[in-house]
Design a protein around this motif. Structure first.
Motif, short mmCIF file in Angstrom:
data_model
loop_
_atom_site.label_atom_id
_atom_site.label_comp_id
_atom_site.label_asym_id
_atom_site.label_seq_id
_atom_site.Cartn_x
_atom_site.Cartn_y
_atom_site.Cartn_z
N TYR A 161 0.82 -1.27 -0.13
CA TYR A 161 0.04 -0.16 0.09
C TYR A 161 0.69 1.28 0.14
O TYR A 161 1.81 1.18 0.31
N GLU A 190 -3.84 0.66 -3.10
CA GLU A 190 -2.93 -0.46 -3.50
C GLU A 190 -1.80 0.06 -4.38
O GLU A 190 -2.04 0.93 -5.30
N VAL A 250 -2.38 -2.63 10.09
CA VAL A 250 -3.65 -2.57 9.55
C VAL A 250 -4.66 -3.39 9.80
O VAL A 250 -4.30 -4.69 10.48
N ARG A 270 -8.76 1.47 3.16
CA ARG A 270 -9.01 0.22 3.76
C ARG A 270 -10.30 0.45 4.71
O ARG A 270 -11.32 -0.45 4.58
N ARG A 271 -10.48 1.18 5.49
CA ARG A 271 -11.76 1.59 6.44
C ARG A 271 -12.48 2.63 5.75
O ARG A 271 -13.61 2.60 5.34
#
Ligand SMILES: Nc1ncnc2c1ncn2[C@@H]1O[C@H](COP(=O)(O)OP(=O)(O)OP(=O)(O)O)[C@@H](O)[C@H]1O
Ligand SMILES: O=P(O)(O)OC[C@H]1O[C@H](OP(=O)(O)OP(=O)(O)O)[C@H](O)[C@@H]1O
Length: 302
Positions: free
Chosen positions: A230, A273, A302, A252-253
């Motif tokens: 990432y 990504e 993460v 991601r969140r």
């Protein structure tokens, strides 16, 4: 070093050379596992944890871990299957390197065009178990028995030379870039499996004593692997364009949105990504985002 100095230490197997070696060293550095390896010694004590590193051939690591001689290890998924140790180890984590495919290859100029054409002929490989299973199924489909079944012969290396030397009609070997295969005048006609490096732990109960240290090391390595996958994408965008920008960088969140002093504008920061970065930047520009910055991560959880 004597055997006593290993007492109570978690044993962690690392490939001693070859394709996986350098990447393993950067994983150990990223997880702050400090050691000094002395020339010619394959066991070394970690300075800042009750761990000893054991440097072994990648292909031996699955059985050392599977039989419980070693608690944790890094090796290829391919050699775990080849040594028939999959049910004796737990694959904790895919590591994102050592990616390649075990492929059936034949001379480009020859008469064999498909895997079925190769059935009943001679195959040379370093992966005799996986190749035996693969061609065994095809032999069964073709109802071949005895001498008529595909003949699988083992060689320890330079597998790609076997066809030119007249030892084989086809080979089964690892392919990454395809350079080795092409240089030998071969091409792939089938894939036995895709593989990458994995972190494995032993299933032998006596090693549960180290469970919390294994979890700590696994989580640290997870962070190192995630950091290599990432990047952080930061940009400014007009508030009325925010929904379409968030759709491009959902994070991601969720993305972090901060107000800007400029009226009607916000700053967005989001994990993306790495392999998608160029496309994401194109899409952000198209949606009206400005001042787009990409930052690499050294490490993360993460
Ligand atoms: N070309 C490649 N690209 C990516 N990963 C590879 C490649 N070749 C091998 N690997 C991975 O690395 C593992 C170790 O292979 P490598 O050839 O480095 O072993 P080695 O320790 O040098 O053994 P050997 O002496 O048998 O060649 C393989 O099992 C596979 O998972
Ligand atoms: O598709 P490529 O990128 O060319 O990679 C494939 C080659 O890599 C591996 O061998 P390696 O170079 O590790 O040496 P080895 O034959 O000694 O195992 C594999 O056995 C192939 O020969």
């Amino acid at each position: 070093m004597n055997a006593d100095s290993l007492d109570g230490r978690l044993l962690f197997a690392i490939p001693k050379k070859g394709r996986l070696y350098e990447k393993c060293l950067s994983i150990l550095a990223g997880a702050d596992i400090q050691f000094r390896r002395h020339a010619r010694l394959d066991v070394c004590l970690v300075l800042n944890h009750p761990i000893a590193l054991v440097f072994l051939p990648a292909s031996d690591i699955p059985s050392f871990v599977g039989k419980g001689n070693v608690d944790l290890g890094i090796t290829g998924h391919d050699v775990i299957l080849e040594s028939q140790m999959l049910e004796h180890v737990t694959e904790e984590l895919r590591l994102g390197f050592g990616k390649c495919a075990l492929q059936v290859q034949v001379p480009e100029a020859g008469s064999i065009k498909t895997v079925e054409d190769l059935v009943g002929k001679r195959v040379v490989t370093s992966f005799e178990v996986l190749s035996g299973e693969y061609f065994g199924k095809l032999d069964d489909i073709f109802q071949l028995s005895g001498e008529r079944r595909t003949k699988i012969d083992y060689v320890g290396g330079s597998v790609e030379a076997a066809c030119a030397l007249g030892l084989a009609d086809g080979i089964v070997d690892l392919v990454e870039s395809g350079d080795t295969m092409r240089a030998a005048g071969l091409h792939a006609i089938g894939t036995v499996l895709e593989t990458e490096a994995v972190l494995i732990r032993s299933r032998i109960p006596k090693h549960q004593a180290h469970a919390s240290l294994i979890d700590l090391i696994t989580n640290r390595i997870k962070g190192v692997v995630a950091a290599s996958k990432y990047a952080i994408c930061q940009y400014n965008v007009a508030r009325n364009r925010l929904p379409s920008a968030i759709a491009i960088t959902p994070g991601r969140r969720a993305p972090t949105i901060s107000p800007l002093e400029a009226d009607g504008w916000v700053a967005v920061s989001s994990m993306v990504e790495k392999k998608k970065v160029a496309q994401i930047m194109d899409d952000l520009v198209a949606t009206g985002a400005e001042d787009i910055l990409i930052f690499n991560l050294d490490n993360c959880r993460v």
